[in-house]
Scaffold this active site. Structure first.
Site, PDB file in Angstrom:
ATOM      1  N   TYR A 135       0.841  -1.207   0.000  1.00 29.99           N
ATOM      2  CA  TYR A 135       0.000   0.000   0.000  1.00 29.99           C
ATOM      3  C   TYR A 135       0.872   1.251   0.000  1.00 29.99           C
ATOM      4  O   TYR A 135       0.577   2.227  -0.688  1.00 29.99           O
ATOM      5  CB  TYR A 135      -0.927   0.012   1.229  1.00 29.99           C
ATOM      6  CG  TYR A 135      -1.928   1.139   1.144  1.00 29.99           C
ATOM      7  CD1 TYR A 135      -3.173   0.923   0.554  1.00 29.99           C
ATOM      8  CD2 TYR A 135      -1.626   2.421   1.599  1.00 29.99           C
ATOM      9  CE1 TYR A 135      -4.088   1.962   0.427  1.00 29.99           C
ATOM     10  CE2 TYR A 135      -2.533   3.457   1.464  1.00 29.99           C
ATOM     11  CZ  TYR A 135      -3.760   3.229   0.886  1.00 29.99           C
ATOM     12  OH  TYR A 135      -4.661   4.248   0.752  1.00 29.99           O
TER      13      TYR A 135
ATOM     14  N   LYS B 256      -0.274   8.217 -23.279  1.00 36.20           N
ATOM     15  CA  LYS B 256       0.175   8.589 -24.631  1.00 36.20           C
ATOM     16  C   LYS B 256       1.675   8.316 -24.761  1.00 36.20           C
ATOM     17  O   LYS B 256       2.068   7.174 -24.970  1.00 36.20           O
ATOM     18  CB  LYS B 256      -0.151  10.053 -24.915  1.00 36.20           C
ATOM     19  CG  LYS B 256      -1.637  10.310 -25.185  1.00 36.20           C
ATOM     20  CD  LYS B 256      -2.461  10.404 -23.943  1.00 36.20           C
ATOM     21  CE  LYS B 256      -3.826  10.991 -24.188  1.00 36.20           C
ATOM     22  NZ  LYS B 256      -4.660  10.940 -22.968  1.00 36.20           N
TER      23      LYS B 256
ATOM     24  N   PHE C 149      -8.155  22.109 -23.982  1.00 38.25           N
ATOM     25  CA  PHE C 149      -8.416  20.680 -24.097  1.00 38.25           C
ATOM     26  C   PHE C 149      -9.616  20.389 -23.204  1.00 38.25           C
ATOM     27  O   PHE C 149      -9.755  20.981 -22.138  1.00 38.25           O
ATOM     28  CB  PHE C 149      -7.205  19.802 -23.727  1.00 38.25           C
ATOM     29  CG  PHE C 149      -7.530  18.362 -23.992  1.00 38.25           C
ATOM     30  CD1 PHE C 149      -7.651  17.916 -25.297  1.00 38.25           C
ATOM     31  CD2 PHE C 149      -7.818  17.480 -22.966  1.00 38.25           C
ATOM     32  CE1 PHE C 149      -8.049  16.603 -25.573  1.00 38.25           C
ATOM     33  CE2 PHE C 149      -8.212  16.178 -23.234  1.00 38.25           C
ATOM     34  CZ  PHE C 149      -8.319  15.735 -24.535  1.00 38.25           C
ATOM     35  N   THR C 150     -10.450  19.463 -23.653  1.00 38.73           N
ATOM     36  CA  THR C 150     -11.753  19.238 -23.014  1.00 38.73           C
ATOM     37  C   THR C 150     -11.673  19.048 -21.500  1.00 38.73           C
ATOM     38  O   THR C 150     -12.280  19.810 -20.744  1.00 38.73           O
ATOM     39  CB  THR C 150     -12.430  18.013 -23.658  1.00 38.73           C
ATOM     40  OG1 THR C 150     -11.517  16.923 -23.618  1.00 38.73           O
ATOM     41  CG2 THR C 150     -12.826  18.301 -25.094  1.00 38.73           C
TER      42      THR C 150
ATOM     43  N   ASP D  44       1.210  20.824 -19.856  1.00 44.43           N
ATOM     44  CA  ASP D  44       0.541  19.546 -20.114  1.00 44.43           C
ATOM     45  C   ASP D  44       1.516  18.755 -20.988  1.00 44.43           C
ATOM     46  O   ASP D  44       1.647  18.991 -22.185  1.00 44.43           O
ATOM     47  CB  ASP D  44      -0.790  19.782 -20.844  1.00 44.43           C
ATOM     48  CG  ASP D  44      -1.526  18.471 -21.112  1.00 44.43           C
ATOM     49  OD1 ASP D  44      -0.878  17.411 -21.083  1.00 44.43           O
ATOM     50  OD2 ASP D  44      -2.743  18.517 -21.375  1.00 44.43           O
TER      51      ASP D  44
ATOM     52  N   ARG E  10     -14.062  16.094 -33.114  1.00 47.56           N
ATOM     53  CA  ARG E  10     -13.348  17.146 -32.402  1.00 47.56           C
ATOM     54  C   ARG E  10     -13.829  18.487 -32.953  1.00 47.56           C
ATOM     55  O   ARG E  10     -13.107  19.206 -33.619  1.00 47.56           O
ATOM     56  CB  ARG E  10     -11.831  17.022 -32.565  1.00 47.56           C
ATOM     57  CG  ARG E  10     -11.224  15.734 -32.061  1.00 47.56           C
ATOM     58  CD  ARG E  10     -10.931  15.694 -30.571  1.00 47.56           C
ATOM     59  NE  ARG E  10     -12.083  15.556 -29.734  1.00 47.56           N
ATOM     60  CZ  ARG E  10     -12.008  15.409 -28.407  1.00 47.56           C
ATOM     61  NH1 ARG E  10     -10.847  15.396 -27.803  1.00 47.56           N
ATOM     62  NH2 ARG E  10     -13.087  15.286 -27.681  1.00 47.56           N
TER      63      ARG E  10
ATOM     64  N   PHE F 273     -19.526  15.053 -25.519  1.00 45.39           N
ATOM     65  CA  PHE F 273     -19.121  14.225 -26.655  1.00 45.39           C
ATOM     66  C   PHE F 273     -19.001  12.747 -26.302  1.00 45.39           C
ATOM     67  O   PHE F 273     -19.175  11.888 -27.154  1.00 45.39           O
ATOM     68  CB  PHE F 273     -17.789  14.729 -27.231  1.00 45.39           C
ATOM     69  CG  PHE F 273     -16.709  14.843 -26.196  1.00 45.39           C
ATOM     70  CD1 PHE F 273     -16.577  15.999 -25.457  1.00 45.39           C
ATOM     71  CD2 PHE F 273     -15.861  13.777 -25.941  1.00 45.39           C
ATOM     72  CE1 PHE F 273     -15.606  16.094 -24.470  1.00 45.39           C
ATOM     73  CE2 PHE F 273     -14.881  13.869 -24.969  1.00 45.39           C
ATOM     74  CZ  PHE F 273     -14.758  15.039 -24.225  1.00 45.39           C
TER      75      PHE F 273
HETATM   76  C1  P70 Z   1      -7.327  11.671 -26.277  1.00 47.21           C
HETATM   77  C2  P70 Z   1      -7.177  11.498 -24.775  1.00 47.21           C
HETATM   78  C3  P70 Z   1      -6.383  12.982 -23.050  1.00 47.21           C
HETATM   79  C4  P70 Z   1      -5.659  14.173 -22.641  1.00 47.21           C
HETATM   80  C5  P70 Z   1      -4.960  14.949 -23.594  1.00 47.21           C
HETATM   81  C6  P70 Z   1      -4.296  16.110 -23.173  1.00 47.21           C
HETATM   82  C7  P70 Z   1      -3.547  16.962 -24.149  1.00 47.21           C
HETATM   83  C8  P70 Z   1      -4.986  15.745 -20.966  1.00 47.21           C
HETATM   84  C9  P70 Z   1      -5.678  14.589 -21.322  1.00 47.21           C
HETATM   85  C10 P70 Z   1      -6.425  13.848 -20.259  1.00 47.21           C
HETATM   86  C11 P70 Z   1      -8.409  10.950 -24.094  1.00 47.21           C
HETATM   87  C12 P70 Z   1      -9.594  11.833 -24.231  1.00 47.21           C
HETATM   88  C13 P70 Z   1      -9.913  12.732 -23.229  1.00 47.21           C
HETATM   89  C14 P70 Z   1     -11.000  13.581 -23.385  1.00 47.21           C
HETATM   90  C15 P70 Z   1     -11.708  13.540 -24.565  1.00 47.21           C
HETATM   91  C16 P70 Z   1     -11.432  12.611 -25.542  1.00 47.21           C
HETATM   92  C17 P70 Z   1     -10.368  11.770 -25.374  1.00 47.21           C
HETATM   93  N1  P70 Z   1      -6.666  12.722 -24.242  1.00 47.21           N
HETATM   94  N2  P70 Z   1      -4.328  16.470 -21.898  1.00 47.21           N
HETATM   95  O1  P70 Z   1      -7.874  10.769 -26.909  1.00 47.21           O
HETATM   96  O2  P70 Z   1      -5.761  12.682 -19.930  1.00 47.21           O
HETATM   97  O3  P70 Z   1      -7.365  10.886 -20.630  1.00 47.21           O
HETATM   98  O4  P70 Z   1      -5.403  10.400 -19.127  1.00 47.21           O
HETATM   99  O5  P70 Z   1      -7.345  11.678 -18.278  1.00 47.21           O
HETATM  100  O6  P70 Z   1      -4.913  14.605 -24.876  1.00 47.21           O
HETATM  101  O7  P70 Z   1      -6.837  12.672 -26.836  1.00 47.21           O
HETATM  102  P1  P70 Z   1      -6.518  11.339 -19.476  1.00 47.21           P
END
Ligand code: P70
Length: 471
Positions: free
Chosen positions: A85, A271, A137-138, A228, A395, A462
């Site tokens: 742990y 990634k 970013f979303t 990021d 997107r 989305f």
């Molecule tokens: C994608 C994924 C994640 C992501 C990222 C950047 C530049 C942070 C994150 C979050 C997964 C995804 C996430 C949201 C919408 C669609 C797809 N991107 N910053 O496919 O990381 O997913 O590990 O929480 O691209 O681009 P995590």
């Protein structure tokens, strides 16, 4: 009869061929379904590719996140999991790897990128704050908004223009940023949210020169920069290729230098780090670290595992070193370019230059007859799946969501359909199949009428929104 001369891939591009720096040891069968089956499955999924079962997908380009193939060394690392742990040996390997390759002092594991975004946003952002960044970013923006902040896009204008060939379309517009600082006051800007290879702009890189200029400006106003770093190793490839003075430096050296101009970073290791799950948050400031360290136990887990199993941290630590190898990055990005160059050659509208992790089809010009509220990018993702079982991701307007103030759709300049390429997973032949699927959908574009949204969840719509075909 005269025999036609067949050209190898290298010959087609006027150079000697090169190949991936690995060979395949284990395979996973995939199957192509019939058109009738796909008509049924995509309808059941509400024309949202996130709601398809992966078994019903032939070539899965939904995301490059958590979908890469691990190496034999990483799988061996899985067997070395120390599942204590507290104080797992694998955590110390991870900490050492982040310090070595990224150079930050203090490291916290998290279950994935958004876990880190949550912690840093909650710790640094207060209601009324503004967070400037190089395109939203979303998940990043949502966490900033949930903490009471407002994200402000200060990326250069070229980033919003798909055919524009600027080599560093991820750059921050320093003038836009300075104007914002003067307008809202430096004390209302907790940090700059800087992303390497900007995902929503098409995987477009930030130059070292731009970061240096940003650092100078931030020093004047006393604002910190948090990175990021999710696809930062890929960003370094573009610096190595295009920026003067970096041709003889390794990706690892460029990465260390880049991070040295920032104050901290968050990472979705799914990634660049070639693992299926995991991430981290790293900073140089001890006081900030102590706050984050306290918060991680509330939301993720103890500060020496942060939601990951010991074995996951081991695979991740190994993935960090593999993910910055020059030959790996080159073959990864050149595979994306291979697909992109075919499409460019066929005059199919895509975001240019081809970015690091994906091809982004320009759905606005692909379906120029469809207004944005008929969801051209969502439609294109559905049509691609229908044609050939290739899965991609919207997107555009659906991803952009609604303005929290007005409740209206945000209408982003970019309306894109992303085909993200997992690392070390698909072959050149898969890319050929994908290119022909896109061409077939392009040829039939005039017959396409768009979609209507029939279910819309509140957050990150989305992922779970449902649609119907307009007939
Ligand atoms: C994608 C994924 C994640 C992501 C990222 C950047 C530049 C942070 C994150 C979050 C997964 C995804 C996430 C949201 C919408 C669609 C797809 N991107 N910053 O496919 O990381 O997913 O590990 O929480 O691209 O681009 P995590």
């Amino acid at each position: 009869m005269k025999r036609k001369k067949i050209k190898t891939m290298g010959e087609q591009f006027g150079r000697r061929s090169w190949a991936e720096p690995w060979k395949i040891k284990m395979v996973e069968p995939i199957k192509l379904t019939s058109r009738e089956e796909r008509e049924r499955t995509i309808k059941e999924a509400g024309y949202n590719t996130f709601l398809l079962r992966s078994e019903d997908v032939y070539i899965d380009l939904l995301t490059d996140s958590g979908t890469s193939a691990m190496s034999d060394r990483q799988w061996a690392g899985i067997m070395l999991g120390d599942e204590a742990y507290a104080g797992s040996r694998n955590f110390y390997h991870l900490e050492e790897a982040v310090r070595k390759y990224y150079g930050y002092k203090y490291v916290l594991p998290v279950h994935q990128g958004r876990g880190a975004e949550h912690l840093i946003s909650k710790t640094l952002i207060k209601p009324g704050h503004y967070i400037p960044g190089n395109m939203y970013f979303t998940t990043t923006r949502l966490h900033q908004e949930l903490a009471g902040g407002t994200f402000v896009d200060v990326i250069i204008d070229e980033a919003h223009d798909p055919p524009n060939l600027h080599p560093f379309k991820g750059n921050i517009d320093i003038n836009k940023l300075e104007a914002l600082i003067k307008r809202v006051g430096a004390e209302n800007i907790p940090f700059i949210s800087l992303a390497g290879t900007v995902n929503m702009a098409g995987g477009q890189p930030v130059s070292m020169a731009n970061l240096k200029a940003l650092r100078e400006l931030c020093n004047v106003y006393g604002i910190s920069i948090n990175l990021d770093a999710t696809r930062m190793a890929e960003n370094c490839f573009f610096i190595q290729e295009c920026e003067q003075g970096y041709q003889d430096k390794t990706i690892a050296e460029i990465l260390r230098e880049f991070c040295s101009y920032t104050d901290g970073a968050w990472m979705s290791s799914k990634k660049d780090h070639l693992v299926n799950i995991g991430g981290w948050l790293a900073v140089n400031d001890k006081e900030l670290f102590d706050k984050l360290c306290n918060l991680v136990v509330v939301y993720e887990g103890l500060h020496t595992y942060g939601g990951m199993a010991g074995r996951d941290m081991e695979a991740l630590a190994i993935g960090i070193s593999e993910g910055v190898q020059d030959d790996h990055i080159r073959s990864r990005i050149e595979q994306v370019r291979y697909l992109g160059n075919i499409l460019i050659n066929w005059n199919i509208p895509i975001v240019r230059p081809v970015g690091g992790h994906a091809i982004f089809l320009d759905a606005k010009s692909f379906y120029s007859h469809l207004p944005q509220d008929k969801f051209p990018a969502q439609t294109l993702a559905a049509e691609l799946y229908l044609d050939s079982g290739v899965r991609s991701m919207e997107r555009g307007i659906v991803s952009a969501g609604r303005d929290p103030e007005t409740g209206n759709h945000r209408y982003p300049a970019l309306e894109l359909t992303r085909l993200a390429i997992p690392r070390r997973v698909y072959t050149q032949a898969h890319m050929d199949v994908v290119s022909e699927a896109i061409r077939a959908v392009y040829k039939a574009r005039k017959e396409t009428k768009g979609l209507k949204m029939i279910y819309e969840p509140k957050y990150l719509r989305f992922f779970q929104a449902r649609f119907e075909k307009i007939t």
